[in-house]
Every structure is written in C-alpha cells, then in structure tokens.
Scaffold this active site. Sequence first.
Site, PDB file in Angstrom:
ATOM      1  N   SER A   1      63.553   9.769  -4.390  1.00 39.11           N
ATOM      2  CA  SER A   1      62.270  10.111  -5.017  1.00 39.11           C
ATOM      3  C   SER A   1      62.241   9.741  -6.493  1.00 39.11           C
ATOM      4  O   SER A   1      61.690  10.479  -7.310  1.00 39.11           O
ATOM      5  CB  SER A   1      61.954  11.604  -4.836  1.00 39.11           C
ATOM      6  OG  SER A   1      60.559  11.828  -4.946  1.00 39.11           O
TER       7      SER A   1
ATOM      8  N   SER B   1      55.382  14.183  -4.829  1.00 35.20           N
ATOM      9  CA  SER B   1      56.011  12.935  -4.371  1.00 35.20           C
ATOM     10  C   SER B   1      55.781  12.605  -2.906  1.00 35.20           C
ATOM     11  O   SER B   1      56.251  11.566  -2.436  1.00 35.20           O
ATOM     12  CB  SER B   1      57.518  12.974  -4.655  1.00 35.20           C
ATOM     13  OG  SER B   1      57.767  12.729  -6.015  1.00 35.20           O
TER      14      SER B   1
ATOM     15  N   LYS C   1      54.567   9.162  -2.314  1.00 39.42           N
ATOM     16  CA  LYS C   1      55.393   7.967  -2.133  1.00 39.42           C
ATOM     17  C   LYS C   1      55.401   7.463  -0.691  1.00 39.42           C
ATOM     18  O   LYS C   1      55.757   6.308  -0.452  1.00 39.42           O
ATOM     19  CB  LYS C   1      56.822   8.239  -2.613  1.00 39.42           C
ATOM     20  CG  LYS C   1      56.941   8.485  -4.120  1.00 39.42           C
ATOM     21  CD  LYS C   1      58.382   8.673  -4.530  1.00 39.42           C
ATOM     22  CE  LYS C   1      58.540   8.864  -6.023  1.00 39.42           C
ATOM     23  NZ  LYS C   1      58.109  10.203  -6.475  1.00 39.42           N
TER      24      LYS C   1
ATOM     25  N   LYS D   1      60.005  13.029   3.513  1.00 41.79           N
ATOM     26  CA  LYS D   1      59.679  12.916   2.090  1.00 41.79           C
ATOM     27  C   LYS D   1      59.437  14.300   1.540  1.00 41.79           C
ATOM     28  O   LYS D   1      58.708  15.099   2.119  1.00 41.79           O
ATOM     29  CB  LYS D   1      58.432  12.049   1.856  1.00 41.79           C
ATOM     30  CG  LYS D   1      58.216  11.712   0.381  1.00 41.79           C
ATOM     31  CD  LYS D   1      59.304  10.785  -0.127  1.00 41.79           C
ATOM     32  CE  LYS D   1      59.472  10.820  -1.628  1.00 41.79           C
ATOM     33  NZ  LYS D   1      60.153  12.029  -2.127  1.00 41.79           N
TER      34      LYS D   1
END
Length: 348
Positions: A190, A131, A134, A295
């Site tokens: 997420s 992720s 992202k 993140k």
Amino acid sequence: MKQSKKSLIHVLGMSILLIMSSTSFAELVMDASKGPGQAALNWSSEDANQLLNGDASAEEVSPQGSTKITTSVRSSNAVVAHSAPQNVQILNNSNYSNQPSVNARAALVMDAQTGEVLYSKNSNTAFPIASLTKLMTAVVIADARLNMSEKITLQQADFSCSGCKSSSSTLRAGDSMNRAEALLFALMKSENPAASALARTFPGGRAAFISAMNAKAKSLGMHSTHYLESTGLHPGNVSSARDLGILVNKASQYSLIRQFSTTPSYDFNLGYRVLKSNNTNALVRNGGWNINISKTGYINEAGRCVAMHTTLNNRPAVVVLLGADTSAARTNDATRLMTWASQLPKRI
C-alpha cells in the site's frame, strides 16, 4: 527446478504458458510463495503483456463480467434495507440467522458467483475508502495493458497531493522500479508514492488516470463511488460497501491483481538498498484463509478498511469492511464474518 531469488514479477509472464499446459496458475502461485522474492521462472516484457491481454480477453467473456447484486438478507440489526440502488433486487430472506455483529461502520458479504448478498450493514452508504482506492488504480493499469517492464522513477510530487492526508513511506524520491514493481508496492504494501507514480506515468497523466478511474466505476454500476486521486489519501475518495463488492469481483478477474494483492512478503531490490516488505493484511500474512484478492486501507476519516475476494466452503465470496476502529477490530470482524459465512447453505 532450482529455486533462485528473483523478482516475483518474473512469475507473471509465464502464467499464460501454464494456462495452455496442465499446470494451473494456483500451482504456480504456491511455487512462488515459498519465500520472499523467490520464483522459479523467468519472464520477458512480451510475456507480461501477453498475460495482460489474456486477462482482458477473459474479462470480456466472463459470466461475472457484470455483477447484479441481489440483497437477500437482513442487515445486522434485523432491519431490511430499503435504500439500495434501483438495479438491486431486495429479497427478505430469513434463512441466514445468528448473524455476527461487527465493529465496522459498514460491511458486506456477497456470493461472488451469484451476486447474492449474504450479510449487509450500511452497505449502500458512501464512506471515505482510503487505500481501497488502489484496487481501482490496479484495474485501470491492467485495463490499459501498458508495458510492465517500463522504468518509473519516483518524483517528489509523488509523495504529496493537494487535499491529501500526510503519510509515511519507506520509498524515496529518486527510487526507480518498473511498472510491475510499482503496482506490487501499491497493492501489497500500500505504498502511496507508487500508486501516485502509476497515475503520473499513465498516458495523459494524472487527470486522464482519474478520469479513467471514475469512468470505470460508472461502467461497473458503482453509483456511490467517486475518485479524486489514485492513492486513497484524499478523504474525497468515497464508495459504498456494495460498490466495492462489485469492484472486488471485477478485480478478481485479473491474475495480475490476484497475485500482487495476496503476496505475503517480498524483498524489493532497488539497486542500492533492499526493502523487506510485508502484506498489510494480517489474514494474508498468516495464511489461514484462501484469499484471492486483498486490499486494506486507513486514514482518520475512513477508519480501518479491508476488501477481499475469498473462498468460503467452496463458495467464492466478497468481504468488505469500512470504518473499523482498529486493525485488530477489522481483522476480528473479517474473521467472524468469514467463519459465519462458511457455515451457510448455498442457495440452489
């Protein structure tokens, strides 16, 4: 000013006005973080679009617009790296001693202002990034300056993709939110369906979105990076810690991404139900560090990953970890690296 329980998204559009006044964006963030879903200011879609345009203008003139990374530290096993891309200058600087060991397969600590690499472990090797994908999803959305108040309704196709790993979600097909809320879902919590829907509703659809992701990576000099989809569930989404350092530094220029990725918690009101949500990064939730971008990521192939922009001893810094064994190991690695980097002297 009386606090009212409104969407955190309301804060963003007014920050452009605060920039023109004596109130800083950081002060606004502090005001908005007093509780989940609480904010003191209203916004309009026009304000939000002005904010995005303001970010784009700032990006063009920022001295950090293009990052040249200067590797000036030995890897964690005291062996000088030799596999860096051609535009990275390698300097064997032995000033940085007593480097901590990390559990992660790859790690990078970089001075975000000068591009100097303070710590490196396998930082030029490409790995699945889960992720952390992202972050690029968010950059592409911000660059496009789309209408952030436009409603997006999740479709069943947003919950799976060919070649992707399966994942759980608190969202459901039919849930409706605006584009800003979808981005907040993707960065803070997420949520993969939200990131998928952002790509689906992009002008030109998913194919155009993935093309934009890879074009952005190429333009930034992220030579070890390739994206197949917008969530990170596909193990074919790969990058190196070095490349992700460049991406994090770029993402830090967008107030939209800074705010959304470091929101500790938020109550999403979907109309017929409320989803109480927390940031996936324990270091953000606990509030012990000054983290500007955050993140996390995880699939089996990638292990536990995190990418952050932070401030350490008044030095803006990027921290990237790829492939830690557990969430606890990832947090411990990050804490050791940031504690160590906080004690380093700045190069004059």
